[in-house]
Design a protein around this motif. Structure first.
Motif, PDB file in Angstrom:
ATOM      1  N   MET A   1      44.726  53.226  52.807  1.00  0.00           N
ATOM      2  CA  MET A   1      44.342  54.163  51.776  1.00  0.00           C
ATOM      3  C   MET A   1      45.425  55.241  51.694  1.00  0.00           C
ATOM      4  O   MET A   1      45.878  55.739  52.711  1.00  0.00           O
ATOM      5  N   SER A   2      45.838  55.553  50.483  1.00  0.00           N
ATOM      6  CA  SER A   2      46.908  56.529  50.281  1.00  0.00           C
ATOM      7  C   SER A   2      46.450  57.648  49.349  1.00  0.00           C
ATOM      8  O   SER A   2      45.611  57.441  48.473  1.00  0.00           O
ATOM      9  N   LEU A   3      47.042  58.796  49.525  1.00  0.00           N
ATOM     10  CA  LEU A   3      46.803  59.944  48.658  1.00  0.00           C
ATOM     11  C   LEU A   3      47.761  59.853  47.479  1.00  0.00           C
ATOM     12  O   LEU A   3      48.966  59.669  47.673  1.00  0.00           O
ATOM     13  N   PHE A   4      47.228  59.951  46.264  1.00  0.00           N
ATOM     14  CA  PHE A   4      48.026  59.816  45.057  1.00  0.00           C
ATOM     15  C   PHE A   4      48.023  61.094  44.228  1.00  0.00           C
ATOM     16  O   PHE A   4      47.075  61.869  44.262  1.00  0.00           O
ATOM     17  N   TYR A   5      49.102  61.243  43.472  1.00  0.00           N
ATOM     18  CA  TYR A   5      49.271  62.342  42.521  1.00  0.00           C
ATOM     19  C   TYR A   5      49.814  61.767  41.226  1.00  0.00           C
ATOM     20  O   TYR A   5      50.428  60.710  41.218  1.00  0.00           O
ATOM     21  N   VAL A   6      49.621  62.508  40.116  1.00  0.00           N
ATOM     22  CA  VAL A   6      50.216  62.127  38.840  1.00  0.00           C
ATOM     23  C   VAL A   6      51.097  63.280  38.367  1.00  0.00           C
ATOM     24  O   VAL A   6      50.715  64.447  38.433  1.00  0.00           O
ATOM     25  N   ASP A   7      52.288  62.932  37.928  1.00  0.00           N
ATOM     26  CA  ASP A   7      53.270  63.907  37.445  1.00  0.00           C
ATOM     27  C   ASP A   7      52.739  64.595  36.193  1.00  0.00           C
ATOM     28  O   ASP A   7      52.313  63.937  35.246  1.00  0.00           O
ATOM     29  N   LYS A   8      52.732  65.930  36.185  1.00  0.00           N
ATOM     30  CA  LYS A   8      52.287  66.686  35.017  1.00  0.00           C
ATOM     31  C   LYS A   8      53.255  66.546  33.845  1.00  0.00           C
ATOM     32  O   LYS A   8      52.845  66.610  32.692  1.00  0.00           O
ATOM     33  N   LYS A   9      54.527  66.358  34.139  1.00  0.00           N
ATOM     34  CA  LYS A   9      55.539  66.249  33.094  1.00  0.00           C
ATOM     35  C   LYS A   9      55.768  64.779  32.762  1.00  0.00           C
ATOM     36  O   LYS A   9      56.036  63.964  33.638  1.00  0.00           O
ATOM     37  N   ALA A  10      55.693  64.468  31.492  1.00  0.00           N
ATOM     38  CA  ALA A  10      55.902  63.091  31.051  1.00  0.00           C
ATOM     39  C   ALA A  10      57.380  62.715  31.127  1.00  0.00           C
ATOM     40  O   ALA A  10      58.260  63.556  30.965  1.00  0.00           O
ATOM     41  N   GLN A  11      57.609  61.428  31.346  1.00  0.00           N
ATOM     42  CA  GLN A  11      58.953  60.875  31.290  1.00  0.00           C
ATOM     43  C   GLN A  11      59.405  60.879  29.827  1.00  0.00           C
ATOM     44  O   GLN A  11      58.619  61.162  28.931  1.00  0.00           O
ATOM     45  N   GLU A  12      60.640  60.512  29.570  1.00  0.00           N
ATOM     46  CA  GLU A  12      61.148  60.482  28.198  1.00  0.00           C
ATOM     47  C   GLU A  12      60.331  59.565  27.281  1.00  0.00           C
ATOM     48  O   GLU A  12      60.209  59.822  26.087  1.00  0.00           O
ATOM     49  N   ASN A  13      59.750  58.500  27.848  1.00  0.00           N
ATOM     50  CA  ASN A  13      58.961  57.562  27.048  1.00  0.00           C
ATOM     51  C   ASN A  13      57.498  57.993  26.903  1.00  0.00           C
ATOM     52  O   ASN A  13      56.703  57.289  26.305  1.00  0.00           O
ATOM     53  N   ALA A  21      51.641  60.444  48.129  1.00  0.00           N
ATOM     54  CA  ALA A  21      52.025  61.740  48.692  1.00  0.00           C
ATOM     55  C   ALA A  21      53.358  61.664  49.434  1.00  0.00           C
ATOM     56  O   ALA A  21      54.075  62.657  49.520  1.00  0.00           O
ATOM     57  N   SER A  22      53.712  60.491  49.934  1.00  0.00           N
ATOM     58  CA  SER A  22      54.949  60.350  50.710  1.00  0.00           C
ATOM     59  C   SER A  22      56.137  59.840  49.887  1.00  0.00           C
ATOM     60  O   SER A  22      57.219  59.623  50.435  1.00  0.00           O
ATOM     61  N   CYS A  23      55.972  59.687  48.585  1.00  0.00           N
ATOM     62  CA  CYS A  23      57.042  59.143  47.750  1.00  0.00           C
ATOM     63  C   CYS A  23      58.228  60.113  47.667  1.00  0.00           C
ATOM     64  O   CYS A  23      58.052  61.302  47.386  1.00  0.00           O
ATOM     65  N   THR A  24      59.413  59.598  47.887  1.00  0.00           N
ATOM     66  CA  THR A  24      60.622  60.424  47.823  1.00  0.00           C
ATOM     67  C   THR A  24      61.086  60.640  46.383  1.00  0.00           C
ATOM     68  O   THR A  24      62.005  61.418  46.150  1.00  0.00           O
ATOM     69  N   HIS A  25      60.460  59.969  45.422  1.00  0.00           N
ATOM     70  CA  HIS A  25      60.810  60.126  44.003  1.00  0.00           C
ATOM     71  C   HIS A  25      59.800  60.983  43.251  1.00  0.00           C
ATOM     72  O   HIS A  25      59.897  61.139  42.039  1.00  0.00           O
ATOM     73  N   SER A  26      58.842  61.542  43.965  1.00  0.00           N
ATOM     74  CA  SER A  26      57.845  62.424  43.371  1.00  0.00           C
ATOM     75  C   SER A  26      58.494  63.753  42.990  1.00  0.00           C
ATOM     76  O   SER A  26      59.404  64.224  43.677  1.00  0.00           O
ATOM     77  N   PRO A  27      58.023  64.391  41.918  1.00  0.00           N
ATOM     78  CA  PRO A  27      58.572  65.690  41.543  1.00  0.00           C
ATOM     79  C   PRO A  27      58.054  66.835  42.416  1.00  0.00           C
ATOM     80  O   PRO A  27      58.416  67.984  42.194  1.00  0.00           O
ATOM     81  N   GLY A  28      57.213  66.537  43.374  1.00  0.00           N
ATOM     82  CA  GLY A  28      56.650  67.561  44.261  1.00  0.00           C
ATOM     83  C   GLY A  28      55.224  67.895  43.876  1.00  0.00           C
ATOM     84  O   GLY A  28      54.842  67.819  42.702  1.00  0.00           O
ATOM     85  N   ILE A  29      54.435  68.239  44.857  1.00  0.00           N
ATOM     86  CA  ILE A  29      53.002  68.479  44.659  1.00  0.00           C
ATOM     87  C   ILE A  29      52.742  69.577  43.627  1.00  0.00           C
ATOM     88  O   ILE A  29      51.788  69.502  42.863  1.00  0.00           O
ATOM     89  N   LYS A  30      53.602  70.600  43.578  1.00  0.00           N
ATOM     90  CA  LYS A  30      53.405  71.687  42.611  1.00  0.00           C
ATOM     91  C   LYS A  30      53.482  71.197  41.172  1.00  0.00           C
ATOM     92  O   LYS A  30      52.920  71.807  40.278  1.00  0.00           O
ATOM     93  N   ASN A  31      54.189  70.095  40.942  1.00  0.00           N
ATOM     94  CA  ASN A  31      54.376  69.558  39.599  1.00  0.00           C
ATOM     95  C   ASN A  31      53.467  68.376  39.291  1.00  0.00           C
ATOM     96  O   ASN A  31      53.697  67.655  38.323  1.00  0.00           O
ATOM     97  N   CYS A  32      52.454  68.181  40.128  1.00  0.00           N
ATOM     98  CA  CYS A  32      51.560  67.041  39.972  1.00  0.00           C
ATOM     99  C   CYS A  32      50.097  67.464  40.027  1.00  0.00           C
ATOM    100  O   CYS A  32      49.762  68.501  40.583  1.00  0.00           O
ATOM    101  N   ASP A  33      49.252  66.625  39.443  1.00  0.00           N
ATOM    102  CA  ASP A  33      47.803  66.780  39.560  1.00  0.00           C
ATOM    103  C   ASP A  33      47.325  65.793  40.623  1.00  0.00           C
ATOM    104  O   ASP A  33      47.749  64.632  40.629  1.00  0.00           O
ATOM    105  N   PRO A  34      46.445  66.236  41.532  1.00  0.00           N
ATOM    106  CA  PRO A  34      45.946  65.337  42.578  1.00  0.00           C
ATOM    107  C   PRO A  34      44.996  64.289  42.008  1.00  0.00           C
ATOM    108  O   PRO A  34      44.200  64.572  41.113  1.00  0.00           O
ATOM    109  N   LEU A  35      45.092  63.085  42.534  1.00  0.00           N
ATOM    110  CA  LEU A  35      44.208  61.987  42.135  1.00  0.00           C
ATOM    111  C   LEU A  35      43.284  61.567  43.264  1.00  0.00           C
ATOM    112  O   LEU A  35      42.398  60.742  43.061  1.00  0.00           O
TER     113      LEU A  35
END
Length: 71
Positions: A1-13, A21-35
């Motif tokens: 089981m993993s802790l997930f977040y969704v990026d508040k800022k949309a990609q270009e598409n 939570a451990s993803c190195t490509h995440s924009p950071g918890i401050k820029n995400c909504d918890p899931l």
């Protein structure tokens, strides 16, 4: 089981990417909504789509829910 977040800022598409939570490509918890904790990234993606209907999995940490623009 993993802790997930969704990026508040949309990609270009327009996609809002989900990340573990451990993803190195995440924009950071401050820029995400918890899931919350999920057994699979597919259920985290469903939770993200309730917030941002155009959501997608991260290629690096949620690859099974990642959908390329080329499809």
């Amino acid at each position: 089981m993993s802790l997930f977040y969704v990026d508040k800022k949309a990609q270009e598409n327009g996609d809002h990417e989900i990340h573990t939570a451990s993803c190195t490509h995440s924009p950071g918890i401050k820029n995400c909504d918890p899931l919350g904790y999920h057994i699979a990234c597919s259920t985290a993606l469903d939770a993200a789509k309730a917030i941002y209907p155009q959501s997608n999995g991260c290629y690096y940490c949620s690859h099974s829910s990642y959908h390329s623009e080329d499809k």
